[in-house]
Design an enzyme around this catalytic site. Structure first.
Site, PDB file in Angstrom:
ATOM      1  N   GLU A 174     -17.625 -19.434  -1.642  1.00  0.00           N
ATOM      2  CA  GLU A 174     -17.839 -18.013  -1.950  1.00  0.00           C
ATOM      3  C   GLU A 174     -18.219 -17.780  -3.409  1.00  0.00           C
ATOM      4  OE1 GLU A 174     -17.190 -15.255   0.427  1.00  0.00           O
ATOM      5  OE2 GLU A 174     -17.369 -16.880   1.872  1.00  0.00           O
ATOM      6  N   HIS A 250     -10.716 -12.775  -1.830  1.00  0.00           N
ATOM      7  CA  HIS A 250     -11.177 -13.651  -2.903  1.00  0.00           C
ATOM      8  C   HIS A 250     -10.140 -13.647  -4.026  1.00  0.00           C
ATOM      9  CE1 HIS A 250     -15.590 -12.810  -1.599  1.00  0.00           C
ATOM     10  NE2 HIS A 250     -15.213 -13.995  -1.155  1.00  0.00           N
ATOM     11  N   CYS A 371     -16.765  -7.916  -8.866  1.00  0.00           N
ATOM     12  CA  CYS A 371     -17.659  -8.331  -7.778  1.00  0.00           C
ATOM     13  C   CYS A 371     -19.119  -8.153  -8.172  1.00  0.00           C
ATOM     14  CB  CYS A 371     -17.389  -7.505  -6.519  1.00  0.00           C
ATOM     15  SG  CYS A 371     -15.867  -7.938  -5.651  1.00  0.00           S
TER      16      CYS A 371
END
Length: 448
Positions: A174, A250, A371
């Protein structure tokens, strides 16, 4: 030689919508099917970029993807003209059309993992595009991501690019959302911190029970090998499976690091004390002094951390040695989180200032300030080798604002995604954008 940590923020794409595609992301699921505002989303993101530039930080921009992804739909059996592909998908498999329209590439913390030249064996900056294979709508991003990064960081003397890892569950990657780097100075050798949710091959590591652990230990180890990192410059840590099951999909939803500091929640990791000791020892060997800032669960619960995205913030070094925390407005709206932040900055510690940004359009889909940015540490020579078209300036901000105003809709629903005209609008916008950012041909419609 001076070095910088450059934040390359993702430019929100024209198809920004709330498809509820990300199982395990509480905000994404809870706002599913609501009407979105792509124009507002892009302008909010640009405003943050401009603000950081005005504060003196080097700021860049990372282009969005072509959406709808007609090529992905064709690979799933839809045929005919582009318009017919979209119409057929809307009629027969709307969830696949929604997935092919996702603007999730805006969260460029998932675009790649980046290792600075000071850490790598060959002295180049290394990029590995994330395969994002846990979610279909994100797994289709990495080919274009690789082309865009290649156009931004093209000089092979300074930059090395790696293809995404094999697109299988054992190597779920990721990107930088699960990667942090600690260092005394951005230009000096540091310690790269890889956080994983599960091991694909070692049953000794516990796994979450409700939501998927998207990053594997094996993927993190593979990236470290590809980048030529030394054992003395790497620390691996496991996320607490219990917090993954509470929506911490995450690591950057529960921890953020910068320089010599890690700002984290008490429940973020397994074997926390052992991990902190290893980070401290390895950073000390590189001349750094590790600092851990733990947020106690008694003051901020995991639920409040997820709702406010306290840790999905940007931790930035200021000229006086203190740090600035960039947080979403949701932190100010949460009484317990805001009270904690006021106490934190008044304590005279390392974090002495908090700035709040309105990123509601991104937040409602599950992405905050952290993000939206990919961090790339560069020395002066490497920064000069970056494509200058992607470095934010006042004129570029003005041009991009006008571009958004010209091309973006101010309302997007599932029905709008079925409109073949949307594809034409997006292609016209992106064709113009590649000229503005001097990227060349990076999108499938420009290449095929």
């Amino acid at each position: 030689m001076k070095s910088y940590e450059v934040n390359f923020d993702g430019l929100v794409g024209p198809t920004h919508n709330y498809g509820g595609l990300s199982f395990g992301n509480v905000a994404s699921q809870s706002n599913s099917q609501q009407s979105s505002n792509p124009k507002e989303a892009a302008l909010q993101g640009l405003a943050k970029m401009k603000a950081l530039m005005d504060m003196g930080f080097v700021q860049g921009v990372l282009a969005p993807q072509e959406r709808p992804d007609v090529g992905a739909l064709r690979s799933l059996g839809f045929g005919g003209t582009d318009a017919q592909v979209i119409e057929q998908a809307a009629k027969e498999a709307m969830p696949l059309l929604v997935a092919s329209c996702s603007a999730s590439s805006m969260w460029v913390a998932n675009a790649a993992t980046v290792s600075p030249s000071a850490d790598t064996a060959d002295g180049r900056v290394h990029f590995t595009a994330a395969n994002l294979n846990c979610k279909y709508h994100r797994s289709i991003e990495h080919p274009t991501t690789s082309r865009v990064l290649g156009a931004m960081f093209a000089d092979q003397k300074h930059f090395a690019h790696h293809a995404a890892l094999p697109a299988v569950a054992q190597f779920g990657d990721e990107g930088a959302a699960n990667h942090t780097r600690f260092c005394r100075d951005y230009g000096e050798a540091g310690v790269e911190f890889f956080v994983f949710g599960r091991s694909a091959f070692d049953p000794r590591y516990p796994a979450p029970q409700k939501y998927p652990a998207r990053q594997t230990l094996e993927a993190s180890q593979a990236v470290a090998r590809l980048h030529g990192l030394s054992d003395g410059g790497v620390v691996y840590a496991q996320q607490n499976p219990a917090v993954i099951d509470q929506g911490v999909f995450h690591n950057d939803v529960i921890a953020v690091g910068n320089g010599e500091a890690l700002f984290y929640h008490e429940d973020a990791f397994l074997d926390t004390e052992q991990m902190l000791a290893e980070l401290s020892a390895k950073l000390a060997k590189r001349g750094g002094q590790f600092k851990a800032i733990c947020v106690p669960r008694a003051q901020v619960s995991v639920e409040d951390a997820v709702r406010s995205y306290l840790f999905n913030s940007q931790l930035l070094s200021q000229a006086d040695g203190s740090m600035l925390l960039i947080v979403p407005q949701e932190c100010q709206n949460n009484e317990r989180v805001w009270q904690y932040l006021q106490t934190l900055i008044s304590s005279g510690g390392l974090i002495r200032e908090v700035k709040v940004f309105d990123l509601k359009q991104s937040m409602q889909n599950g992405g905050g300030p952290a993000c939206l940015r990919l961090r790339v540490a560069l020395n002066e020579t490497e920064l000069a080798a970056v494509n200058p078209g992607v470095i934010m300036t006042a004129p570029l901000y003005g041009t991009l604002t006008q571009w958004v105003e010209k091309h973006y809709r101010d309302r997007m629903t599932e029905n709008d995604l079925a409109d073949p005209q949307l594809l034409l609008e997006c292609r016209a916008a992106l064709d113009e954008l590649t000229q503005i950012l001097k990227l060349g041909a990076v999108y499938p419609f420009q290449i095929n």
